[in-house]
Motif scaffolding. Sequence first.
Motif, mmCIF file in Angstrom:
data_model
loop_
_atom_site.group_PDB
_atom_site.id
_atom_site.type_symbol
_atom_site.label_atom_id
_atom_site.label_comp_id
_atom_site.label_asym_id
_atom_site.label_seq_id
_atom_site.Cartn_x
_atom_site.Cartn_y
_atom_site.Cartn_z
ATOM 1 N N GLN A 287 0.821 -1.213 0.000
ATOM 2 C CA GLN A 287 0.000 0.000 0.000
ATOM 3 C C GLN A 287 0.855 1.263 0.000
ATOM 4 O O GLN A 287 0.523 2.251 -0.669
ATOM 5 N N LEU A 288 1.969 1.261 0.732
ATOM 6 C CA LEU A 288 2.867 2.412 0.727
ATOM 7 C C LEU A 288 3.372 2.703 -0.681
ATOM 8 O O LEU A 288 3.419 3.868 -1.116
ATOM 9 N N CYS A 289 3.732 1.644 -1.411
ATOM 10 C CA CYS A 289 4.224 1.844 -2.776
ATOM 11 C C CYS A 289 3.110 2.268 -3.720
ATOM 12 O O CYS A 289 3.308 3.153 -4.561
ATOM 13 N N LEU A 290 1.932 1.673 -3.601
ATOM 14 C CA LEU A 290 0.822 2.079 -4.458
ATOM 15 C C LEU A 290 0.446 3.536 -4.213
ATOM 16 O O LEU A 290 0.171 4.287 -5.160
ATOM 17 N N ASP A 291 0.447 3.943 -2.946
ATOM 18 C CA ASP A 291 0.138 5.347 -2.635
ATOM 19 C C ASP A 291 1.157 6.289 -3.261
ATOM 20 O O ASP A 291 0.807 7.336 -3.809
ATOM 21 N N ARG A 292 2.430 5.911 -3.189
ATOM 22 C CA ARG A 292 3.477 6.755 -3.775
ATOM 23 C C ARG A 292 3.372 6.769 -5.296
ATOM 24 O O ARG A 292 3.534 7.826 -5.923
ATOM 25 N N MET A 293 3.074 5.623 -5.895
ATOM 26 C CA MET A 293 2.893 5.587 -7.354
ATOM 27 C C MET A 293 1.722 6.466 -7.786
ATOM 28 O O MET A 293 1.797 7.157 -8.800
ATOM 29 N N ARG A 294 0.641 6.425 -7.012
ATOM 30 C CA ARG A 294 -0.510 7.273 -7.329
ATOM 31 C C ARG A 294 -0.119 8.747 -7.273
ATOM 32 O O ARG A 294 -0.511 9.534 -8.129
ATOM 33 N N GLN A 295 0.677 9.123 -6.278
ATOM 34 C CA GLN A 295 1.156 10.511 -6.180
ATOM 35 C C GLN A 295 1.999 10.899 -7.397
ATOM 36 O O GLN A 295 2.017 12.058 -7.804
ATOM 37 N N LEU A 296 2.702 9.920 -7.960
ATOM 38 C CA LEU A 296 3.559 10.157 -9.121
ATOM 39 C C LEU A 296 2.799 9.991 -10.435
ATOM 40 O O LEU A 296 3.400 9.942 -11.506
ATOM 41 N N ASN A 297 1.474 9.895 -10.349
ATOM 42 C CA ASN A 297 0.593 9.838 -11.521
ATOM 43 C C ASN A 297 0.732 8.547 -12.325
ATOM 44 O O ASN A 297 0.651 8.562 -13.563
ATOM 45 N N ALA A 298 0.942 7.430 -11.637
ATOM 46 C CA ALA A 298 1.014 6.139 -12.320
ATOM 47 C C ALA A 298 -0.353 5.778 -12.890
ATOM 48 O O ALA A 298 -1.394 6.116 -12.326
ATOM 49 N N ASP A 299 -0.340 5.096 -14.026
ATOM 50 C CA ASP A 299 -1.570 4.596 -14.642
ATOM 51 C C ASP A 299 -1.878 3.183 -14.172
ATOM 52 O O ASP A 299 -3.047 2.803 -14.054
ATOM 53 N N GLU A 300 -0.833 2.391 -13.930
ATOM 54 C CA GLU A 300 -1.018 0.995 -13.570
ATOM 55 C C GLU A 300 0.222 0.503 -12.845
ATOM 56 O O GLU A 300 1.269 1.154 -12.865
ATOM 57 N N CYS A 301 0.086 -0.660 -12.220
ATOM 58 C CA CYS A 301 1.218 -1.316 -11.564
ATOM 59 C C CYS A 301 1.134 -2.800 -11.886
ATOM 60 O O CYS A 301 0.039 -3.380 -11.859
ATOM 61 N N VAL A 302 2.271 -3.417 -12.208
ATOM 62 C CA VAL A 302 2.288 -4.835 -12.537
ATOM 63 C C VAL A 302 3.349 -5.554 -11.706
ATOM 64 O O VAL A 302 4.223 -4.927 -11.106
ATOM 65 N N LEU A 303 3.260 -6.862 -11.696
ATOM 66 C CA LEU A 303 4.259 -7.706 -11.042
ATOM 67 C C LEU A 303 4.091 -9.115 -11.560
ATOM 68 O O LEU A 303 3.102 -9.431 -12.234
#
Length: 199
Positions: A116-132
């Motif tokens: 969640q910490l990483c997703l929150d930071r990615m959202r702040q950086l205007n990420a469109d998606e996250c994969v793994l």
Amino acid sequence: MAYPAEAANAPETSAPSTSFPSDIRFEQYRDERDMPGIVSLIDKDLSEPYSVFTYRYFINNWPDLCFMTMQGDRCVGAIICKLDVHRCRKTHRGYIAMLAVEKELRGQRIGSKLVQLCLDRMRQLNADECVLETEVTNLGALGLYRSMGFVKEKRLHKYYLNGNDAFRLKYLFKLPEGFHAGMGCLGQLVESWTPETKE
């Protein structure tokens, strides 16, 4: 080389507790002094060995997407991610490369908190998606990511050096154009979306 975000073999979802031990704290990566603890922790869990240069590639380029769980002076949890432009779709794609939690602390939602910490930071950086990627047999990791809102995108046959298959999982920060009309994930990402997560 694959960088599997294999959480742990014990399901995070097996213990719904949302309170962490009182001596647990979450910190962002600071500098090279944090590297040995992260490497030692992650090397115990992942199915493929990495050189220190692999860690440095991710951490030195995206230090704000590396978080640690500390218990005293010991690193007992870590997540390493990156965020760059996807070359085909030209979207801002986050990637969870590595995630590990000490065995004795699993089941206490520490892995979920790190994600969640990483997703929150990615959202702040205007990420469109996250994969793994994670092994198809790693039910603990699959349960953790499903509870966070990730969905299976595809199965990757013989993805790992050991010959095992992987699932690629995806988390959408924005829904694609035409999604509600049944067009799936093929359109341009335009609509913000925040799923409810279970903690």
